[in-house]
Design an enzyme around this catalytic site. Structure first.
Site, PDB file in Angstrom:
ATOM      1  N   TYR A  28       0.835  -0.956   0.200  1.00 48.89           N
ATOM      2  CA  TYR A  28       0.079  -0.160   0.112  1.00 48.89           C
ATOM      3  C   TYR A  28       0.779   1.351   0.447  1.00 48.89           C
ATOM      4  O   TYR A  28       2.025   1.158   0.911  1.00 48.89           O
ATOM      5  CB  TYR A  28      -0.827  -0.302   1.444  1.00 48.89           C
ATOM      6  CG  TYR A  28      -2.087   0.907   1.572  1.00 48.89           C
ATOM      7  CD1 TYR A  28      -1.842   1.482   0.222  1.00 48.89           C
ATOM      8  CD2 TYR A  28      -1.438   1.715   3.181  1.00 48.89           C
ATOM      9  CE1 TYR A  28      -3.283   2.555   0.832  1.00 48.89           C
ATOM     10  CE2 TYR A  28      -2.426   2.756   2.877  1.00 48.89           C
ATOM     11  CZ  TYR A  28      -3.520   2.935   2.090  1.00 48.89           C
ATOM     12  OH  TYR A  28      -4.439   4.665   2.602  1.00 48.89           O
ATOM     13  N   ASP A  55       0.507  -7.757   5.535  1.00 48.79           N
ATOM     14  CA  ASP A  55      -1.150  -6.899   5.675  1.00 48.79           C
ATOM     15  C   ASP A  55      -1.978  -7.755   4.990  1.00 48.79           C
ATOM     16  O   ASP A  55      -2.196  -7.368   3.808  1.00 48.79           O
ATOM     17  CB  ASP A  55      -0.981  -5.707   4.858  1.00 48.79           C
ATOM     18  CG  ASP A  55      -1.917  -4.680   4.647  1.00 48.79           C
ATOM     19  OD1 ASP A  55      -2.780  -5.105   4.610  1.00 48.79           O
ATOM     20  OD2 ASP A  55      -2.505  -3.503   4.431  1.00 48.79           O
TER      21      ASP A  55
HETATM   22  C1  LIG Z   1      -4.280  -2.491   1.788  1.00 48.39           C
HETATM   23  C2  LIG Z   1      -4.073  -1.180   2.919  1.00 48.39           C
HETATM   24  N1  LIG Z   1      -3.647  -1.376   3.567  1.00 48.39           N
HETATM   25  C3  LIG Z   1      -3.413  -0.625   4.247  1.00 48.39           C
HETATM   26  C4  LIG Z   1      -4.391   0.941   4.182  1.00 48.39           C
HETATM   27  C5  LIG Z   1      -4.405   1.784   5.400  1.00 48.39           C
HETATM   28  O1  LIG Z   1      -5.945   1.752   5.771  1.00 48.39           O
HETATM   29  P1  LIG Z   1      -6.610   3.039   6.473  1.00 48.39           P
HETATM   30  O2  LIG Z   1      -7.254   4.020   5.328  1.00 48.39           O
HETATM   31  O3  LIG Z   1      -7.405   2.518   7.661  1.00 48.39           O
HETATM   32  O4  LIG Z   1      -5.519   3.624   7.557  1.00 48.39           O
HETATM   33  C6  LIG Z   1      -5.036   0.475   3.107  1.00 48.39           C
HETATM   34  C7  LIG Z   1      -6.024   1.548   2.691  1.00 48.39           C
HETATM   35  O5  LIG Z   1      -6.898   2.181   1.176  1.00 48.39           O
HETATM   36  C8  LIG Z   1      -5.049  -0.632   2.299  1.00 48.39           C
HETATM   37  O6  LIG Z   1      -5.893  -0.442   0.838  1.00 48.39           O
END
Ligand SMILES: Cc1ncc(COP(=O)(O)O)c(C=O)c1O
Length: 393
Positions: free
Chosen positions: A113, A185
């Site tokens: 991400y 993740d």
């Molecule tokens: C794969 C992934 N991990 C983490 C996040 C972060 O999440 P947050 O928006 O709750 O901070 C996102 C957000 O789009 C994501 O797509």
């Protein structure tokens, strides 16, 4: 739950962290809005003990609301304990910061991400961590990248925007043999469709803002650890860094989790059917969806995952920015927005392909689609009209 039968994901989601007896019989836990907790004696103040919920010391450290959510996530992940964070990104950053020190080497997937990548490249590098991006399709060859000071391998599978599936069991086994911590993740699959801890991963991270919350309202992260030692390190890290989440958002997270398997089934079915249909469109160069036979990640997805969610990519043939803009701006059901995992369908045009340093991939405009809970024929009609605008522009 039955002592003789392991509960299925629907049962777990409906019952995990379910404790009416502690809340006057109410099915859902109350939303504890609190900063301050008061104690009747110095001894209890020092121990942070208010029965029946011991450990309730201060709002940021935990409440019965956060405990109910964390217990439910722990059960779904098959772990020892979970810890909430203020957002998904907050959970990713807290895990990395807790495990890494100056001079350590971090191997992080090239397809993570974007903001997690920015955190690694800007913040961790600034703190003296050696950050190295690896090809998410590296598999067993990751071993060649291990250094004596490698402390963490950080995965995201499938990858953001490019949707490569990683060989999590192989990478984990190799890393663990060298004493390297492994984090993932797992927001795309959620623990309903992929259970990292079963494969030996140390931390399974969820952007609960996405599928767990599921209603495009709460911002929430949660990380699960497989054993007590790792859990205590994780919890201490969160407490030390001031990571916590708002009571309402935690409540929404738990409410969303109750219907997670049901919603995921629908997101996955619609997304896969759309992906299959889009792959046959003349405007499309390639569909990036690991559950689509023929996708480079299909074999690993089939081996390790028990289902797919509704997020995937579509690489268009070369079209101008103006044509793609006309296509996406006129949509009625697919809205443009940076998130995913909610009940509504979303589309985002990636005019600049995301940063990659370990490998190159495709040319063209990449669309990221999230299949919501609408009727698929309505979504297809929206896309057919969008393709007509693309051709006409
Ligand atoms: C794969 C992934 N991990 C983490 C996040 C972060 O999440 P947050 O928006 O709750 O901070 C996102 C957000 O789009 C994501 O797509």
């Amino acid at each position: 739950m039955s002592k003789s039968k392991k509960p299925g994901p629907f049962t777990l989601a409906a019952h995990a962290g379910f404790d009416p007896a502690s809340h006057h019989g109410t099915v859902n836990p109350p939303v504890y809005h609190t900063s301050t907790v008061v104690f009747p004696t110095v001894e209890l103040l020092e121990r942070g003990e208010i029965k029946p919920f011991e450990g309730m010391r201060y709002g940021r450290v935990g409440t019965p609301t956060s405990k109910a959510f964390e217990d439910a996530v722990t059960a779904l992940e098959g772990g020892y304990g979970a810890v909430v964070a203020s957002s998904g990104l907050g959970a990713c950053c807290a895990a990395l910061l807790t495990w890494l020190n100056a001079g350590d080497h971090l191997l992080i997937a090239d397809s993570v991400y974007g903001p997690t990548r920015a955190f690694a490249s800007r913040v961790l590098t600034g703190f003296g961590v050696q950050v190295e991006y690896y090809d998410p399709q590296i598999g067993a060859d990751i071993k060649a990248l291990f250094r004596p000071n490698t402390r963490v391998v950080y995965l995201e599978s499938p990858g953001s925007w490019s949707f490569e599936v990683q060989d999590v069991p192989t990478i984990t086994e190799l890393a663990k043999a060298q004493g390297i911590a492994v984090m993932i993740d797992n927001s795309w699959a959620t623990p309903v469709y992929f259970k990292p801890l079963v494969h030996g991963v140390d931390l399974s991270i969820q952007a609960a803002t996405k599928y767990i919350g599921g209603h495009s309202d709460a911002m929430l992260g949660v990380t699960t650890a497989p054993d007590r030692e790792i859990y205590e390190k994780l919890k201490t890290g969160h407490v030390t860094m001031g990571q916590s989440a708002g009571a309402d958002d935690i409540y929404y997270g738990l409410r969303g989790l109750r219907t997670l398997p049901l919603r995921l089934e629908r997101h996955g079915q619609t997304g896969l059917a759309l992906a299959d249909w889009l792959a046959a469109r003349p405007e499309v160069q390639r569909v990036l969806h690991p559950a689509l036979p023929g996708d480079p990640g299909y074999a690993l997805w089939k081996r390790d995952f028990s289902g797919c969610s509704g997020l995937f990519g579509v690489l268009l043939k070369p079209y101008s920015r103006a044509a793609v803009t006309a296509m996406v701006e006129g949509m009625t059901l697919f809205k443009m927005g940076w998130s995913w995992g909610g009940f509504e369908s979303l589309i985002v045009p990636g005019f600049h392909l995301p940063t990659r340093s370990a490998r190159t991939w495709g040319e063209g405009v990449l669309l990221r689609l999230h299949a919501g809970l609408e009727d698929i024929d309505d979504l297809k009609a929206d896309l057919v009209e969008a393709f007509a605008r693309l051709a006409a522009a």
